[in-house]
Design a protein around this motif. Structure first.
Motif, PDB file in Angstrom:
ATOM      1  N   VAL A 265     -23.902  29.894  44.574  1.00  0.00           N
ATOM      2  CA  VAL A 265     -23.985  30.059  43.202  1.00  0.00           C
ATOM      3  C   VAL A 265     -23.360  31.524  42.757  1.00  0.00           C
ATOM      4  CG1 VAL A 265     -25.384  30.131  41.110  1.00  0.00           C
ATOM      5  CG2 VAL A 265     -25.994  28.575  42.804  1.00  0.00           C
ATOM      6  N   ARG A 266     -22.494  31.519  41.959  1.00  0.00           N
ATOM      7  CA  ARG A 266     -22.016  32.910  41.549  1.00  0.00           C
ATOM      8  C   ARG A 266     -22.413  32.931  39.861  1.00  0.00           C
ATOM      9  NH1 ARG A 266     -17.570  31.583  44.896  1.00  0.00           N
ATOM     10  NH2 ARG A 266     -17.921  32.461  46.896  1.00  0.00           N
ATOM     11  N   GLY A 267     -23.192  34.016  39.306  1.00  0.00           N
ATOM     12  CA  GLY A 267     -23.382  34.062  38.100  1.00  0.00           C
ATOM     13  C   GLY A 267     -24.002  32.816  37.595  1.00  0.00           C
ATOM     14  N   ASP A 268     -23.695  32.021  36.783  1.00  0.00           N
ATOM     15  CA  ASP A 268     -24.467  30.933  36.097  1.00  0.00           C
ATOM     16  C   ASP A 268     -23.691  29.566  36.502  1.00  0.00           C
ATOM     17  OD1 ASP A 268     -22.215  31.122  34.543  1.00  0.00           O
ATOM     18  OD2 ASP A 268     -23.309  31.038  32.719  1.00  0.00           O
ATOM     19  N   ARG A 269     -22.741  29.717  37.658  1.00  0.00           N
ATOM     20  CA  ARG A 269     -22.176  28.296  37.969  1.00  0.00           C
ATOM     21  C   ARG A 269     -22.095  28.173  39.534  1.00  0.00           C
ATOM     22  NH1 ARG A 269     -16.897  27.239  33.995  1.00  0.00           N
ATOM     23  NH2 ARG A 269     -17.935  27.382  32.120  1.00  0.00           N
ATOM     24  N   ILE A 270     -21.706  27.034  39.885  1.00  0.00           N
ATOM     25  CA  ILE A 270     -21.882  26.472  41.328  1.00  0.00           C
ATOM     26  C   ILE A 270     -20.219  26.775  41.755  1.00  0.00           C
ATOM     27  CG2 ILE A 270     -21.874  24.818  42.958  1.00  0.00           C
ATOM     28  CD1 ILE A 270     -24.259  23.591  41.182  1.00  0.00           C
ATOM     29  N   ALA A 271     -19.977  27.819  42.803  1.00  0.00           N
ATOM     30  CA  ALA A 271     -18.633  27.843  43.280  1.00  0.00           C
ATOM     31  C   ALA A 271     -18.412  27.211  44.349  1.00  0.00           C
ATOM     32  CB  ALA A 271     -18.548  29.505  43.517  1.00  0.00           C
ATOM     33  N   GLU A 272     -19.449  26.907  45.411  1.00  0.00           N
ATOM     34  CA  GLU A 272     -18.926  26.175  46.427  1.00  0.00           C
ATOM     35  C   GLU A 272     -20.224  25.256  46.712  1.00  0.00           C
ATOM     36  OE1 GLU A 272     -17.510  28.466  49.810  1.00  0.00           O
ATOM     37  OE2 GLU A 272     -16.605  29.878  48.419  1.00  0.00           O
ATOM     38  N   ILE A 273     -19.958  24.233  47.256  1.00  0.00           N
ATOM     39  CA  ILE A 273     -20.922  23.313  47.762  1.00  0.00           C
ATOM     40  C   ILE A 273     -20.525  22.595  49.471  1.00  0.00           C
ATOM     41  CG2 ILE A 273     -21.900  20.856  47.362  1.00  0.00           C
ATOM     42  CD1 ILE A 273     -21.224  21.140  44.360  1.00  0.00           C
ATOM     43  N   ASP A 274     -21.968  22.766  50.155  1.00  0.00           N
ATOM     44  CA  ASP A 274     -21.375  22.287  51.434  1.00  0.00           C
ATOM     45  C   ASP A 274     -22.381  21.270  51.449  1.00  0.00           C
ATOM     46  OD1 ASP A 274     -19.655  24.508  52.091  1.00  0.00           O
ATOM     47  OD2 ASP A 274     -21.400  25.611  52.934  1.00  0.00           O
ATOM     48  N   ALA A 275     -21.951  20.026  51.876  1.00  0.00           N
ATOM     49  CA  ALA A 275     -22.613  18.924  52.153  1.00  0.00           C
ATOM     50  C   ALA A 275     -22.724  18.183  53.476  1.00  0.00           C
ATOM     51  CB  ALA A 275     -22.188  17.769  50.889  1.00  0.00           C
TER      52      ALA A 275
END
Length: 289
Positions: A265-275
């Protein structure tokens, strides 16, 4: 001892340092071993009769080998992340302070840095790693890259700036990051595509490591939001966890863990997701659900 045996002994004294250098350059332990072996072949062929600074000479040769490998990788237009995601360290939200956990988390931070370094150009990566990690002077870096010392300094500066900007704060217990993740899942459960897109950075990157050995990569807010809607399960129970220091969740259905997801999470948004899903989950040490 023969001259070649003496040279081999001297080289082996520097092998651990050269391996660390190559690993930081290439982001792959296997490729690092290959690079160091290639370095040894070049050293053995050339000999060290006229070498005044043996350690610096080895650093230059290893760096040149790594630079060639990075350039070849870029020429082939390989995916940024085409191998399995690294093994994550997962802890319950309430856990903290365990020395062993701290050591594993340190390794996780190192992995995150390598992922960011993968986004630098070969020249930026070489300049940044050599100067900021191994204190190689810009004159030597410039000679390696066939550029001026000032140009090498600018490359290292650009690399340093991107690393600082793109390496996320790794505090999985941070309430702000948790709120963003909760909003993402709430939108997915409601089937609200627009809210999902709002929770994601425009250039968000999803890495999904499942049954196949290669990692599936999805880029862009709309593509990732569409995938989230496709796999949203109304019966799923979300257990908050900390994954490599990042906010994450275990997705549980019927008492069985179906997936593990970590969010950058960067700031108020999701920048990367690892699943993570599939057979790899059975091999991980996960908190009880």
């Amino acid at each position: 001892m023969t001259d070649e045996e003496i040279l081999a002994t001297r080289f082996e004294e520097h092998r651990p340092r050269l391996t660390r250098l190559a690993h930081r350059m290439l982001g792959s332990a296997a490729e690092a071993e290959d690079a160091v072996q290639e370095t040894w072949l070049r050293v053995a062929l050339a000999g060290d009769d006229d070498v005044e600074n043996f350690a610096g000479w080895l650093t230059t040769i290893t760096s040149r080998v790594c630079l060639n490998m990075l350039r070849a990788r870029a020429t082939r237009a390989e995916a940024e992340y085409d191998d399995e995601l690294p093994e994550p360290f997962v802890e319950a939200v309430g856990e903290a302070g365990d020395p062993a956990a701290t050591a594993q988390l340190s390794d996780a931070v190192e992995t995150a840095l390598l992922l960011v370094l993968d986004r630098l150009s070969p020249a930026e990566r070489v300049a940044f790693v050599l100067h900021d990690t191994f204190d190689v002077p810009f004159e030597q870096i410039g000679e390696l890259l066939e550029r001026s010392p000032d140009s090498a300094r600018q490359l290292a500066s650009r690399g340093r700036r991107r690393v600082r900007q793109e390496t996320p704060a790794r505090n999985g217990r941070d309430a702000g990051g948790r709120r963003v993740v909760d909003a993402f899942f709430a939108a997915a459960r409601d089937g609200d595509f627009d809210r999902l897109v709002e929770a994601l950075a425009p250039d968000v990157l999803l890495r999904s490591d499942g049954v196949a050995s290669a990692t599936v990569i999805v880029r862009g807010a709309q593509a990732v939001a569409g995938r989230a809607l496709m796999f949203a399960n109304p019966l799923a129970i979300l257990r908050p966890v900390v994954v490599d220091g990042l906010p994450g969740v275990l997705v549980v259905v019927g008492g069985r863990i179906l997936s593990l997801i970590a969010f950058h999470v960067r700031g108020d948004r999701i920048a990367e997701i690892d699943a993570y899903a599939g057979p790899r989950l059975a091999q991980m040490e996960l908190p009880s659900v």
